[in-house]
Design an enzyme around this catalytic site. Structure first.
Site, PDB file in Angstrom:
ATOM      1  N   ARG A  88     -13.670 -36.663 -22.449  1.00 19.61           N
ATOM      2  CA  ARG A  88     -14.893 -37.076 -22.864  1.00 19.61           C
ATOM      3  C   ARG A  88     -15.379 -35.720 -23.308  1.00 19.61           C
ATOM      4  O   ARG A  88     -16.376 -35.802 -24.352  1.00 19.61           O
ATOM      5  CB  ARG A  88     -15.691 -37.754 -22.074  1.00 19.61           C
ATOM      6  CG  ARG A  88     -17.099 -38.277 -22.401  1.00 19.61           C
ATOM      7  CD  ARG A  88     -17.959 -38.706 -21.200  1.00 19.61           C
ATOM      8  NE  ARG A  88     -18.173 -38.052 -20.287  1.00 19.61           N
ATOM      9  CZ  ARG A  88     -19.146 -36.938 -20.134  1.00 19.61           C
ATOM     10  NH1 ARG A  88     -19.724 -36.706 -21.224  1.00 19.61           N
ATOM     11  NH2 ARG A  88     -18.902 -36.318 -18.809  1.00 19.61           N
ATOM     12  N   CYS A 141      -8.856 -34.291 -13.407  1.00 23.90           N
ATOM     13  CA  CYS A 141      -8.632 -34.550 -11.874  1.00 23.90           C
ATOM     14  C   CYS A 141      -7.777 -35.713 -11.934  1.00 23.90           C
ATOM     15  O   CYS A 141      -6.865 -35.431 -11.340  1.00 23.90           O
ATOM     16  CB  CYS A 141      -9.868 -34.939 -11.258  1.00 23.90           C
ATOM     17  SG  CYS A 141     -11.087 -33.523 -10.993  1.00 23.90           S
TER      18      CYS A 141
HETATM   19  N1  PCA Z   1     -13.598 -32.380 -11.612  1.00 21.91           N
HETATM   20  C1  PCA Z   1     -13.065 -32.872 -13.255  1.00 21.91           C
HETATM   21  C2  PCA Z   1     -12.061 -31.695 -13.570  1.00 21.91           C
HETATM   22  C3  PCA Z   1     -12.147 -30.829 -12.613  1.00 21.91           C
HETATM   23  C4  PCA Z   1     -13.248 -31.261 -11.592  1.00 21.91           C
HETATM   24  O1  PCA Z   1     -13.616 -30.624 -10.584  1.00 21.91           O
HETATM   25  C5  PCA Z   1     -12.596 -34.464 -13.137  1.00 21.91           C
HETATM   26  O2  PCA Z   1     -13.152 -35.149 -12.227  1.00 21.91           O
HETATM   27  O3  PCA Z   1     -11.647 -34.447 -13.747  1.00 21.91           O
END
Ligand code: PCA
Length: 213
Positions: A88, A141
């Site tokens: 996004r 993530c």
């Molecule tokens: N959260 C993001 C990417 C890095 C992080 O700490 C996620 O939930 O994709």
């Protein structure tokens, strides 16, 4: 037991990532396991390369990655990673893949092989909110969780792996009205509780913890 614990650097305009701060502060003394902490960039591709390289070098028994889930109220061990990048927002190097498979030769999805229900219980038992999450999203993530489980499936099937999302910390929501947060020290204590559950439970516990939606 050797545990590799990773956390992402700040992304999306934030100056801190609560995952990184909390992982740095986890007290790993007396766990009966060696815990190696690794910072990874919030970048598609490079994040997987960095953790896979550390997995090959360190040969851990367990890999647990941690990231920020802004807007969530509680600590959420993730159940599943899907073979899908759909960003996004841009990552920290300007990449924004849309509807791209992570690995063309990978499974559609991999389930975490950590005891997610036991982790939730262990966190709740120290008085902090936690629940199983059934989606890690489609950003970096999910990407790194997929990459960890893909690497395990192909190269080191005895290793256990998974991912934990954590909320914002209070200073991040000062300028974001009506957003939930959790103190960094509490997130750190929750992560330690999750590690204790991972160490104590080779198999997950059969506990209520599903979701209707
Ligand atoms: N959260 C993001 C990417 C890095 C992080 O700490 C996620 O939930 O994709």
């Amino acid at each position: 037991m050797k545990i590799l614990m990773t956390a992402f650097d700040p992304f999306g305009g934030d100056e801190i990532n609560p995952a990184l701060e909390a992982v740095k502060h986890v007290d790993v003394s007396g766990l009966g396991a060696e815990v190696i902490k690794l910072e990874v960039p919030t970048v598609f591709g490079k994040s997987i390369e960095k953790v896979a390289e550390a997995m090959r070098r360190e040969r851990p028994d367990v890999v647990v990655a941690v990231g920020q889930a802004g807007g969530r109220f509680d600590i959420t061990p993730e159940r599943v990673a899907i073979n899908m990048d759909d960003a996004r927002i841009e990552d920290n190097e300007g990449n924004q893949p849309i509807d791209q498979p992570i690995f063309a030769d990978g499974a559609p999805a991999y389930f975490a092989t950590l005891p997610i229900k036991a982790m939730v219980k262990s966190i709740q038992d120290i008085g902090l909110p936690a629940s199983v999450s059934n989606t890690a999203g489609t950003f970096v993530c999910n990407h790194i969780m997929y990459g960890i489980l893909y690497t395990i499936a192909r190269e080191m099937p005895d290793v256990r792996g998974g991912f934990i999302h954590v909320p914002f910390i209070p200073e991040q929501v000062v300028a974001r009205r009506d957003m939930p947060s959790m103190a960094m020290e509490d997130i750190s204590r929750a992560l330690r509780a999750a590690l204790e559950a991972i160490i104590a439970n080779e198999e997950d516990l059969e506990l209520v913890g599903g979701a209707e939606h």
